[in-house]
Design an enzyme around this catalytic site. Structure first.
Site, PDB file in Angstrom:
ATOM      1  N   HIS A 177     -10.727  18.169   1.957  1.00 16.83           N
ATOM      2  CA  HIS A 177      -9.395  18.265   2.609  1.00 16.83           C
ATOM      3  C   HIS A 177      -8.642  17.011   2.314  1.00 16.83           C
ATOM      4  O   HIS A 177      -7.447  17.137   1.830  1.00 16.83           O
ATOM      5  CB  HIS A 177      -9.692  18.323   4.066  1.00 16.83           C
ATOM      6  CG  HIS A 177      -8.410  18.187   4.947  1.00 16.83           C
ATOM      7  ND1 HIS A 177      -7.976  19.250   5.518  1.00 16.83           N
ATOM      8  CD2 HIS A 177      -7.811  17.048   5.378  1.00 16.83           C
ATOM      9  CE1 HIS A 177      -6.855  18.824   6.206  1.00 16.83           C
ATOM     10  NE2 HIS A 177      -6.609  17.484   6.115  1.00 16.83           N
ATOM     11  N   GLU A 178      -9.264  15.967   2.206  1.00 15.50           N
ATOM     12  CA  GLU A 178      -8.517  14.619   1.949  1.00 15.50           C
ATOM     13  C   GLU A 178      -8.088  14.614   0.432  1.00 15.50           C
ATOM     14  O   GLU A 178      -7.322  14.011   0.082  1.00 15.50           O
ATOM     15  CB  GLU A 178      -9.445  13.426   2.320  1.00 15.50           C
ATOM     16  CG  GLU A 178      -9.689  13.214   3.821  1.00 15.50           C
ATOM     17  CD  GLU A 178      -8.546  13.108   4.648  1.00 15.50           C
ATOM     18  OE1 GLU A 178      -7.444  12.842   4.024  1.00 15.50           O
ATOM     19  OE2 GLU A 178      -8.675  13.787   5.903  1.00 15.50           O
TER      20      GLU A 178
END
Length: 931
Positions: free
Chosen positions: A159-160
């Site tokens: 996600h990051e």
């Protein structure tokens, strides 16, 4: 031929622009595998044997999840982990080369505020722009209970990574968890998510000391009450999206064109014009340069190398060719280099000095700075004479030899290379430099420094700095002061408080103030330099104690500078320099001040300034300054940028953190502005001053943090996590007092012979709509005539009942008459009212609005974000009968105006939507009763 030359210069320009964005990130895509991803552990993190293996596991798991979510395209092939020098030595650790904490892709560091473990990615730029770094706390990596709160660590990493590498944004919104949707026939309240239709239940929590009671959410107008949260089902029949629900087991892809929810008021829709995350990823260079692998898992497991940081070893490689005698250059070099050696470079570092003209000579072998005597000793070796030609590579080779003589290797060392001239053979040592494992910081002095000089910095991840010729040495001092250690150990670093040049008439008195705040004060240094003869001066501390010129030190080798170091910790407050020019001619007098942090456990206020060319239309130059304390943004500072180029007048800009124009997010401590007065190809020097005055500065938490999962529902039963720690304002509203900071940077611009670019107004990104007394009120921040500078000529406002029609076919949408609206100066708030009679509204209506700004040469901005105004007739409200004894009105239908701010995920604005509903409802009730 000429075509090849054009292609080469284009490739050079592109590679330059790409490299500049991710602050020297070394990650590269080798077919499908990312190589040389750098993870760095902050020196303040206590040694813990589990941090490294847990980090490795997270990235190994992330590699598999990344491969799956990108439909068998990408995985993590090789990673370097930097272990701080504060940790015990270990034979499995290699020596660093050019990798460093401050250029790492991922940092592991404690948050300055206890109990904050939200992972996040620092993003300066807009859609598709790479981020600065990903931040995890040691507790996030060590505490397995946090998996319940953020999801499996490898999934969080992916996600990051999508934020960091591809410039996509979150598809949830903690500020606007619900919105009014018209996807179905009936308007309805939906959870902000991607895709639409995630199943779950809205709940409210009433928490006392140690336990929380759940209840269903009440309505507030037609949205749920403030504080209502959405609890998703852990079992979903959806497969996306990584940017919204990466913790749900069935989620194994990014939302694409077909599954994207373009209505949701989240950052992805705001920043990327309602495009899906997968569409943005498909437009990336990575995607273009890779193919799908016919395999069910990555072709290889992630490999890791452990590197340990060590003491700095720095060789000065200084140009002493004949041209250094011009424009006071040699004197400026003596002052600036002496300031660096005496007051900036960290104790424990190793330093040597080499000079070069047509050949190079060693002036001081590499020696360790253990005390002030060692610093003074090195200053004696600075050059005092200049003549001859320029042989840059001879200087570099001698610098490497000097380092190798002491350290047996050039790995992890640094060269500070200063030149004012050209060398036709500069490319002859490019290969040597690339193989050296050393960083080269370049300082270009004056207009004639070799145009290929910055290649050295680019190849090795060093600083690129540039100083314009001047009467006083302050510009060169600023450049040297910018060359701080990349170790991440801020507690030892020198911080520049002030640097200014004063032009003083004969017999004139001038006063200038230097602010010392409570986060600094150790080793505080004040310097004053003159260009003709010593002025009369004294320095007064905040308590009135005076330091006379006799208290300052003047070195023989550098007789036009007086220096003073305050013993102990300097008094907090305003220090005042009083200066009188006693010479018969006007002279340039410069004042400089530096200090170190007062406490090892309280991070100092710091500033980092950058210039980039944005990847948007016209490739405008954007100036950024990040003002922070620890990892907390500092709000309310006054931030001014000065941009200089040889032979052109200096331009000044005020940088803003207002979420408009070049500034992506309001109140994130990153102050930004477009620089629209480019003067053609060449080097531009940026100097940024940040000031905070007593009442204005406050710290705030990072905005785009990983989503904290409040709980989930499984087989009808709700499982709640402990609520996210609440911060009372006292913790975040730290009184910083008054402070001042300086940061310097530079940018090489190649305009390829374009004439000065002409810019349209910038896109409006904060348009909002709300309804007041049968009137729709639109508000936004005024753009400029040139991007976010100056003012526009007029606006074109359009409305539609269909969101995507308005985005895709703005020109054909219904116009809103706005000819009487004269645009304000850029950065001011605009308000525009539209009578509801102009619209035929049914009981359940959602109207969308967007605008474009036009300048006086008819250049038109991009279409703004889209704002939404909603009105419904909800169920009849029960009204107490004894209210004013008037019960006819009990049967009046109450129309509740409801507004949702479309696409603004900024707290200040988003929370106003809900407060507004409460007020509106109260007001309408009373009106109904008093008919």
């Amino acid at each position: 031929g000429p075509v090849m030359a054009v292609i080469r210069s284009l490739v050079f320009l592109l590679s330059f622009q790409l490299l500049h964005v991710a602050k020297g990130s070394m990650v590269w895509l080798n077919k499908n595998g990312y190589e040389d991803l750098v993870v760095a552990i902050n020196p303040q993190v206590p040694e813990d044997a589990n941090i490294i293996p847990n980090t490795m596991n997270m990235i190994k798991n992330a590699s598999n999840y990344l491969f799956e979510t990108t439909k068998h395209r990408f995985f993590f092939k090789s990673v370097k982990i930097i272990v701080p020098k504060t940790w015990k030595k270990n034979t499995s650790y290699s020596r660093l080369k050019t990798e460093s904490y401050d250029k790492a892709d991922v940092i592991i560091a404690d948050h300055y505020m206890k109990h904050v473990d939200d992972p996040y990615t620092l993003q300066y730029g807009g859609c598709k722009e790479k981020g600065r770094y990903i931040h995890f706390t040691p507790r996030f990596l060590l505490n397995d209970n946090l998996t319940n709160v953020y999801g499996e660590k490898g999934r969080v990493f992916v996600h990051e990574w999508a934020h960091y590498r591809w410039g996509v944004f979150d598809e949830y919104s903690s500020e606007m968890p619900f919105y009014v949707s018209r996807n179905s026939k009936e308007a309805s309240v939906e959870a902000t998510s991607c895709p639409a239709g995630v199943t779950g239940i809205p709940v409210s929590q009433d928490c006392s000391e140690d336990n929380c009671e759940l209840r269903s959410c009440g309505y507030d107008g037609q949205l749920y009450e403030k504080g209502c949260i959405f609890i998703p089902d852990i079992q979903q029949n959806i497969s996306c999206s990584v940017m919204n629900l990466q913790f749900i087991p069935s989620v194994v892809e990014f939302c694409d064109k077909n599954s994207h929810n373009s209505e949701a008021p989240n950052m992805q829709n705001k920043m990327c014009d309602r495009k899906s995350t997968w569409e943005v990823i498909m437009e990336s260079d990575d995607f273009r340069n890779s193919v799908v692998l016919n395999a069910s898992a990555p072709p290889s497991e992630t490999t890791f190398v452990l590197l340990q940081a060590q003491d700095r070893s720095v060789a000065f490689v200084l140009d002493v060719s004949g041209s250094m005698l011009m424009y006071n250059r040699l004197n400026s070099l003596q002052t600036a280099a002496a300031n660096f050696l005496l007051h900036v470079i960290e104790t424990g570092s190793w330093v040597g000095i080499v000079t070069f003209d047509s050949k190079a000579s060693e002036k001081a072998p590499l020696q360790q700075i253990t005390n002030d005597a060692a610093r003074n000793n090195l200053c004696q070796s600075l050059p005092t004479y200049a003549s001859g030609q320029t042989n840059i590579c001879a200087g570099i080779r001698k610098g490497f030899k000097l380092i190798t003589d002491k350290m047996n290797t050039t790995h992890g060392s640094e060269i500070v290379l200063l030149t004012d001239g050209e060398d036709p053979h500069i490319h002859s040592c490019f290969d040597l430099v690339e193989q050296s494992g050393a960083k080269i910081h370049t300082i270009a002095l004056g207009p004639a420094a070799d145009t290929k000089l910055e290649e050295f910095s680019r190849k090795t991840g060093g600083f690129m700095l540039y100083a314009v010729d001047g009467n006083a040495p302050d510009k060169l001092t600023d450049a040297f002061n910018a060359i701080t250690s990349g170790s991440g150990d801020i507690s030892e670093q020198s911080i520049q408080l002030e640097s200014k040049e004063l032009i003083v008439q004969p017999s004139e008195w001038v006063n200038t103030t230097v602010l010392v705040d409570k986060t600094v004060g150790k080793d505080t240094f004040f310097g004053i330099t003159w260009n003709i003869s010593q002025p009369f001066f004294f320095l007064r501390d905040p308590r009135g104690k005076e330091y006379r010129s006799s208290d300052f030190t003047i070195h023989n080798s550098n007789s036009d500078t007086a220096r003073l170091v305050i013993s102990g910790t300097a008094e907090v407050g305003a220090w005042q320099f009083c200066i009188k020019n006693v010479h018969t001619a006007t002279q340039a007098i410069s004042v400089t001040a530096t200090s170190r942090p007062a406490y090892s456990d309280v991070p100092p206020v710091s500033i980092a300034a950058h210039m980039n060319r944005a990847h948007s239309a016209f490739n405008p130059v954007v100036v950024y300054a990040e003002v922070s304390q620890g990892f907390l943004p500092v709000l309310g500072a006054t931030v001014r940028a000065t941009i200089e180029k040889d032979g052109a007048a200096a331009a000044t800009l005020e940088l803003l953190d207002n979420g408009a124009g070049a500034d992506i997010m309001k109140n994130d401590g990153i102050y930004s502005r477009y620089f629209t007065s480019l003067q053609g190809t060449g080097r531009y020097r940026l100097k940024v001053n940040a000031y905070g005055r007593n009442a204005t500065t406050r710290l705030s938490l990072k905005q785009n943090r990983a989503s904290y999962i409040p709980g989930y529902r499984k087989n009808g039963k709700i499982y709640m996590n402990a609520p996210r720690p609440k911060f009372d304002d006292k913790e975040v509203q730290v009184k910083l007092g008054s402070f001042s900071r300086i940061s310097t940077s530079s940018l090489l611009v190649n305009t390829e012979g374009d004439s000065a670019p002409v810019y349209p107004p910038c896109k409006v990104t904060d348009l909002q709509a709300h309804i007041e007394n049968k009137t729709i009120v639109l508000s936004w921040t005024a753009p400029g005539g040139d991007l976010d500078n100056g003012k526009a000529d007029h606006y074109i406002i359009k409305s539609s009942e269909n969101l995507l029609d308005l985005r895709n076919h703005f020109d054909h949408a219904t116009p809103v008459k706005s000819s009487n609206l004269i645009p304000k100066e850029a950065g001011r708030e605009e308000l525009f009212k539209i009578k509801l009679e102009n619209f035929t509204t049914e009981h359940d209506t959602i109207m969308y609005f967007a605008l474009r700004a036009v300048d006086d040469t008819n250049l038109i901005s991009e279409v703004s974000n889209i704002a939404q105004a909603t009105w419904f007739t909800p169920l009849k409200e029960s009204v107490p009968l004894d209210y004013d004894g008037n019960n006819d009105s009990a049967t009046s239908t109450i129309i509740v105006a409801i507004v949702s701010v479309c696409l603004v995920a900024v707290c200040t604005i988003a929370s106003s939507a809900l407060c507004f509903l409460q007020k509106q409802k109260g007001k309408l009730d009373i009106e109904a009763l008093q008919k």
